[in-house]
Design a protein around this motif. Structure first.
Motif, short mmCIF file in Angstrom:
data_model
loop_
_atom_site.label_atom_id
_atom_site.label_comp_id
_atom_site.label_asym_id
_atom_site.label_seq_id
_atom_site.Cartn_x
_atom_site.Cartn_y
_atom_site.Cartn_z
N THR A 14 -6.41 2.77 17.92
CA THR A 14 -7.18 2.06 16.90
C THR A 14 -8.31 2.95 16.43
O THR A 14 -8.71 3.89 17.13
N PRO A 15 -8.85 2.71 15.26
CA PRO A 15 -9.98 3.52 14.78
C PRO A 15 -11.14 3.61 15.76
O PRO A 15 -11.67 4.70 15.98
N SER A 52 1.31 2.57 10.55
CA SER A 52 0.24 3.03 9.67
C SER A 52 -0.68 3.97 10.43
O SER A 52 -0.70 3.99 11.67
N PRO A 88 -4.11 5.00 11.77
CA PRO A 88 -5.46 4.49 12.03
C PRO A 88 -6.55 5.50 11.72
O PRO A 88 -7.70 5.11 11.47
N ARG A 143 -6.86 7.16 9.14
CA ARG A 143 -7.20 7.05 7.72
C ARG A 143 -8.44 6.19 7.51
O ARG A 143 -9.22 6.41 6.57
N ASP A 144 -8.66 5.23 8.41
CA ASP A 144 -9.79 4.32 8.26
C ASP A 144 -11.10 4.92 8.76
O ASP A 144 -12.14 4.25 8.73
#
Length: 300
Positions: free
Chosen positions: A106-107, A148, A150, A152-153
């Motif tokens: 996760t970010p 996706s 993570p 990127r965030d």
């Protein structure tokens, strides 16, 4: 061992070996297994499912996928870049997120690892690490193991990198004095010639020290090689002065090595990246004044 019946079949569950598992621990495991049977859960099937899930998590961990991605990139990267990327992952990423299944990243988890890098003042390294995580994530997406990215965030989550230029002498009078001092270097011929060629050719230090005789055409006054960053052919014109230096060095190194500047320890390797830097320091030219890369700025 715990013997039980499930779906009208007798089964046997191993609880562990004594003395690694004490009698007290075995009884606790037995009681837990009895509760599972009472709840309609097969303890053997549950253990097998948990083991399978653990194996799948390990097979799809960030480290496993990152190493797989790295191996695919090695053929198209410069060897030095491949070593730097793997070193960064081993040092700054794998100890913190390597064992996590890539789908569970996760970010906040990634940012925690990056913050550790920033805490030691290596903000630029943290940005490179974030780029690597994003590239690994996109590879995992392309191979069907991630939905996706993570990473990127996390755009804008790290402190900005402050641009720092390599120290370089650019004042004409000071540069003239520096060039004259290089001619007085009393070390080995290999280093002396490298010092004289660096300001003439304006190539990256790694490209200069790894130059090969086969790529140099003294008659055409050209040095042709593949750029380490773009993998494109680069042509360096050789001035009369550069040719004179190479002609002086050719009898000394061409007979023992393919490299123009072979290592003093082994002719099978090129000169180390500290060769020119160490020579500058021995001449009492501090790192705050000039570096091997600084000759490019002076040339420009």
């Amino acid at each position: 061992r715990f013997r039980y019946r499930f779906s009208d079949k007798e089964k046997l569950l191993a609880l562990g070996s004594y003395p690694d598992v004490s009698l007290k621990d075995a009884r606790e495991k037995r009681d837990e297994a009895r509760k599972q049977v009472a709840a309609g859960i097969d303890p053997c099937a549950q253990r097998k499912a948990m083991k399978t899930a653990r194996v799948e998590r390990e097979a799809n961990s960030f480290e496993v996928i990152a190493r797989e991605w790295h191996e695919r990139q090695v053929p198209i990267w410069a060897p030095s870049h491949a070593v730097r990327v793997l070193s960064l992952m081993n040092r700054d990423l794998f100890p913190w997120i390597g064992g996590i299944a890539i789908a569970d990243l996760t970010p906040p988890v990634i940012l925690e690892a990056l913050d550790r890098i920033c805490a030691r003042g290596a903000v630029e390294t943290a940005h490179r690490a974030l780029t690597i995580v994003g590239q690994v994530d996109r590879y995992a997406i392309s191979s069907g193991r991630l939905v996706s990215d993570p990473a990127r965030d996390l755009r804008g989550a790290l402190p900005p990198v402050v641009d720092r230029h390599f120290p370089a002498v650019t004042d004409p009078n000071e540069l003239g004095a520096l060039l004259r001092s290089l001619l007085t270097y009393k070390g080995t011929m290999t280093i002396r010639c490298a010092l004289r060629l660096a300001p003439m050719l304006a190539v990256r230090p790694g490209e200069l020290r790894s130059a090969k005789w086969v790529d140099i055409d003294l008659e055409a006054a050209e040095w042709r090689f593949i750029l380490s960053k773009t993998h494109q052919e680069h042509i360096v014109p050789l001035s009369r002065q550069a040719i004179e230096v190479l002609q002086e060095l050719h009898p000394a190194t061409s007979a023992i090595s393919e490299f123009v500047f072979p290592s003093a320890r082994s002719p099978r390797r090129c000169m180390s990246d500290n060769g020119v830097l160490s020579a500058l320091r021995r001449m009492e030219i501090p790192k705050e004044v000039m570096t091997g890369h600084g000759f490019r700025a002076a040339f420009r």
